[in-house]
Scaffold this motif. Structure first.
Motif, PDB file in Angstrom:
ATOM      1  N   LYS A  92       0.822  -1.214   0.000  1.00  0.00           N
ATOM      2  CA  LYS A  92       0.000   0.000   0.000  1.00  0.00           C
ATOM      3  C   LYS A  92       0.853   1.259   0.000  1.00  0.00           C
ATOM      4  CE  LYS A  92      -3.961  -2.049   2.336  1.00  0.00           C
ATOM      5  NZ  LYS A  92      -4.701  -2.129   3.599  1.00  0.00           N
ATOM      6  N   SER A  93       1.953   1.243   0.730  1.00  0.00           N
ATOM      7  CA  SER A  93       2.776   2.451   0.853  1.00  0.00           C
ATOM      8  C   SER A  93       3.812   2.578  -0.262  1.00  0.00           C
ATOM      9  CB  SER A  93       3.489   2.474   2.207  1.00  0.00           C
ATOM     10  OG  SER A  93       4.440   1.433   2.276  1.00  0.00           O
ATOM     11  N   GLY A  94       3.977   1.568  -1.086  1.00  0.00           N
ATOM     12  CA  GLY A  94       4.934   1.642  -2.185  1.00  0.00           C
ATOM     13  C   GLY A  94       6.333   1.218  -1.803  1.00  0.00           C
ATOM     14  N   VAL A  95       6.526   0.778  -0.592  1.00  0.00           N
ATOM     15  CA  VAL A  95       7.854   0.352  -0.149  1.00  0.00           C
ATOM     16  C   VAL A  95       8.313  -0.870  -0.934  1.00  0.00           C
ATOM     17  CG1 VAL A  95       9.167  -0.562   1.811  1.00  0.00           C
ATOM     18  CG2 VAL A  95       7.590   1.333   2.138  1.00  0.00           C
ATOM     19  N   ALA A  96       7.395  -1.764  -1.242  1.00  0.00           N
ATOM     20  CA  ALA A  96       7.763  -2.978  -1.966  1.00  0.00           C
ATOM     21  C   ALA A  96       8.283  -2.636  -3.360  1.00  0.00           C
ATOM     22  CB  ALA A  96       6.565  -3.922  -2.058  1.00  0.00           C
ATOM     23  N   GLN A  97       7.609  -1.724  -4.050  1.00  0.00           N
ATOM     24  CA  GLN A  97       8.057  -1.347  -5.387  1.00  0.00           C
ATOM     25  C   GLN A  97       9.411  -0.643  -5.329  1.00  0.00           C
ATOM     26  OE1 GLN A  97       4.944  -0.712  -4.270  1.00  0.00           O
ATOM     27  NE2 GLN A  97       3.750  -2.092  -5.532  1.00  0.00           N
ATOM     28  N   GLU A  98       9.611   0.182  -4.319  1.00  0.00           N
ATOM     29  CA  GLU A  98      10.895   0.877  -4.168  1.00  0.00           C
ATOM     30  C   GLU A  98      12.023  -0.119  -3.922  1.00  0.00           C
ATOM     31  OE1 GLU A  98      12.977   4.137  -1.219  1.00  0.00           O
ATOM     32  OE2 GLU A  98      10.802   4.035  -1.317  1.00  0.00           O
ATOM     33  N   ALA A  99      11.758  -1.139  -3.129  1.00  0.00           N
ATOM     34  CA  ALA A  99      12.770  -2.158  -2.858  1.00  0.00           C
ATOM     35  C   ALA A  99      13.133  -2.919  -4.134  1.00  0.00           C
ATOM     36  CB  ALA A  99      12.269  -3.130  -1.789  1.00  0.00           C
ATOM     37  N   VAL A 100      12.128  -3.239  -4.944  1.00  0.00           N
ATOM     38  CA  VAL A 100      12.390  -3.936  -6.202  1.00  0.00           C
ATOM     39  C   VAL A 100      13.221  -3.055  -7.128  1.00  0.00           C
ATOM     40  CG1 VAL A 100      11.288  -4.826  -8.296  1.00  0.00           C
ATOM     41  CG2 VAL A 100      10.379  -5.440  -6.062  1.00  0.00           C
ATOM     42  N   GLN A 101      12.904  -1.756  -7.197  1.00  0.00           N
ATOM     43  CA  GLN A 101      13.670  -0.847  -8.033  1.00  0.00           C
ATOM     44  C   GLN A 101      15.112  -0.746  -7.563  1.00  0.00           C
ATOM     45  OE1 GLN A 101      11.440   2.773  -7.958  1.00  0.00           O
ATOM     46  NE2 GLN A 101       9.967   2.076  -9.497  1.00  0.00           N
ATOM     47  N   ASN A 102      15.324  -0.708  -6.246  1.00  0.00           N
ATOM     48  CA  ASN A 102      16.687  -0.641  -5.716  1.00  0.00           C
ATOM     49  C   ASN A 102      17.474  -1.893  -6.064  1.00  0.00           C
ATOM     50  OD1 ASN A 102      16.305   1.888  -4.642  1.00  0.00           O
ATOM     51  ND2 ASN A 102      15.802   1.146  -2.604  1.00  0.00           N
ATOM     52  N   ILE A 103      16.814  -3.038  -6.037  1.00  0.00           N
ATOM     53  CA  ILE A 103      17.488  -4.290  -6.380  1.00  0.00           C
ATOM     54  C   ILE A 103      17.865  -4.273  -7.855  1.00  0.00           C
ATOM     55  CG2 ILE A 103      17.132  -6.777  -6.682  1.00  0.00           C
ATOM     56  CD1 ILE A 103      15.444  -6.640  -4.092  1.00  0.00           C
ATOM     57  N   ARG A 104      16.952  -3.821  -8.715  1.00  0.00           N
ATOM     58  CA  ARG A 104      17.256  -3.749 -10.142  1.00  0.00           C
ATOM     59  C   ARG A 104      18.385  -2.768 -10.411  1.00  0.00           C
ATOM     60  NH1 ARG A 104      11.099  -3.500 -11.989  1.00  0.00           N
ATOM     61  NH2 ARG A 104      10.649  -5.718 -11.873  1.00  0.00           N
ATOM     62  N   ARG A 105      18.368  -1.636  -9.721  1.00  0.00           N
ATOM     63  CA  ARG A 105      19.398  -0.614  -9.913  1.00  0.00           C
ATOM     64  C   ARG A 105      20.757  -1.146  -9.480  1.00  0.00           C
ATOM     65  NH1 ARG A 105      17.504   3.613  -6.666  1.00  0.00           N
ATOM     66  NH2 ARG A 105      15.709   3.661  -8.033  1.00  0.00           N
ATOM     67  N   ALA A 106      20.781  -1.910  -8.404  1.00  0.00           N
ATOM     68  CA  ALA A 106      22.048  -2.431  -7.886  1.00  0.00           C
ATOM     69  C   ALA A 106      22.621  -3.518  -8.779  1.00  0.00           C
ATOM     70  CB  ALA A 106      21.855  -2.963  -6.477  1.00  0.00           C
ATOM     71  N   SER A 107      21.783  -4.203  -9.544  1.00  0.00           N
ATOM     72  CA  SER A 107      22.281  -5.301 -10.351  1.00  0.00           C
ATOM     73  C   SER A 107      22.748  -4.858 -11.729  1.00  0.00           C
ATOM     74  CB  SER A 107      21.181  -6.361 -10.500  1.00  0.00           C
ATOM     75  OG  SER A 107      20.103  -5.840 -11.244  1.00  0.00           O
ATOM     76  N   LYS A 108      22.675  -3.580 -12.039  1.00  0.00           N
ATOM     77  CA  LYS A 108      23.132  -3.104 -13.345  1.00  0.00           C
ATOM     78  C   LYS A 108      24.643  -3.277 -13.455  1.00  0.00           C
ATOM     79  CE  LYS A 108      19.500   0.176 -14.313  1.00  0.00           C
ATOM     80  NZ  LYS A 108      19.142   1.550 -14.578  1.00  0.00           N
ATOM     81  N   ALA A 109      25.077  -3.449 -14.684  1.00  0.00           N
ATOM     82  CA  ALA A 109      26.499  -3.644 -14.927  1.00  0.00           C
ATOM     83  C   ALA A 109      27.270  -2.353 -14.659  1.00  0.00           C
ATOM     84  CB  ALA A 109      26.714  -4.096 -16.364  1.00  0.00           C
ATOM     85  N   MET A 110      28.521  -2.520 -14.295  1.00  0.00           N
ATOM     86  CA  MET A 110      29.385  -1.380 -14.025  1.00  0.00           C
ATOM     87  C   MET A 110      29.736  -0.686 -15.340  1.00  0.00           C
ATOM     88  SD  MET A 110      33.088  -1.468 -12.117  1.00  0.00           S
ATOM     89  CE  MET A 110      32.399  -2.049 -10.591  1.00  0.00           C
ATOM     90  N   THR A 111      29.752   0.624 -15.329  1.00  0.00           N
ATOM     91  CA  THR A 111      30.127   1.368 -16.534  1.00  0.00           C
ATOM     92  C   THR A 111      31.652   1.429 -16.643  1.00  0.00           C
ATOM     93  OG1 THR A 111      30.166   3.507 -15.417  1.00  0.00           O
ATOM     94  CG2 THR A 111      28.050   2.795 -16.347  1.00  0.00           C
ATOM     95  N   GLU A 112      32.106   1.718 -17.846  1.00  0.00           N
ATOM     96  CA  GLU A 112      33.547   1.833 -18.068  1.00  0.00           C
ATOM     97  C   GLU A 112      34.139   2.984 -17.258  1.00  0.00           C
ATOM     98  OE1 GLU A 112      36.634   2.863 -21.698  1.00  0.00           O
ATOM     99  OE2 GLU A 112      34.591   2.240 -22.182  1.00  0.00           O
TER     100      GLU A 112
END
Length: 116
Positions: free
Chosen positions: A34-54
Motif C-alpha cells: 500500500k505504501s509503495g515500499v515494496a516497489q521501491e525495494a524492487v527498483q533498488n534491487i534492479r538498480r544495484a544489479s546493473k552492470a558497471m560502466t567503463e
C-alpha cells in the motif's frame, strides 16, 4: 499428569504464536504494498544489479582512458592484494568487477586478432 499439561500448553502456545507471526507477516506485506515500499525495494534491487560502466571501472582503479592494459593489471593486482590483506571484501569485489568490465574494453574483437 503435570508433564502432559505442560506439553499441551507448549503445543497450544507455539501454534498460537505461529499463527500470530504469519498474520503479522501478511499484514506487513499488505502495508508495504500500500505504501509503495515494496516497489521501491524492487527498483533498488534492479538498480544495484546493473552492470558497471567503463567510467566507474576506471575511477575505481584510478586509471585514465590512455592507460595501457599492463598498467591496468598492475593497478588491479595492487588494489586487490591490499584489500585482501586488510581491506574489505566489498572493495575487493568492486576492484575485481572493475577489471572484468575493462577486460571487455581492452580486448580486440575476434576479427582483428593477430594472425600467426
Amino acid at each position: 499428569m503435570a508433564a502432559k499439561i505442560l506439553a499441551n500448553l507448549i503445543v497450544m502456545g507455539s501454534s498460537i504464536l505461529g499463527r500470530a507471526v504469519i498474520q503479522a507477516y501478511k499484514k506487513a506485506l499488505d502495508n508495504a504494498n500500500k505504501s509503495g515500499v515494496a516497489q521501491e525495494a524492487v527498483q533498488n534491487i534492479r538498480r544495484a544489479s546493473k552492470a558497471m560502466t567503463e567510467a566507474e571501472a576506471r575511477q575505481i582503479l584510478g586509471i585514465t582512458e590512455q592507460t595501457p592494459w599492463e598498467d591496468v593489471l598492475k593497478r588491479y593486482d595492487n588494489l586487490f592484494e591490499r584489500n585482501a590483506k586488510n581491506g574489505s571484501f566489498y572493495l575487493q569485489s568492486k576492484v575485481h568487477r572493475a577489471k572484468e568490465c575493462l577486460e571487455a574494453v581492452y580486448q580486440l574483437p575476434q576479427d582483428e586478432s593477430p594472425q600467426s
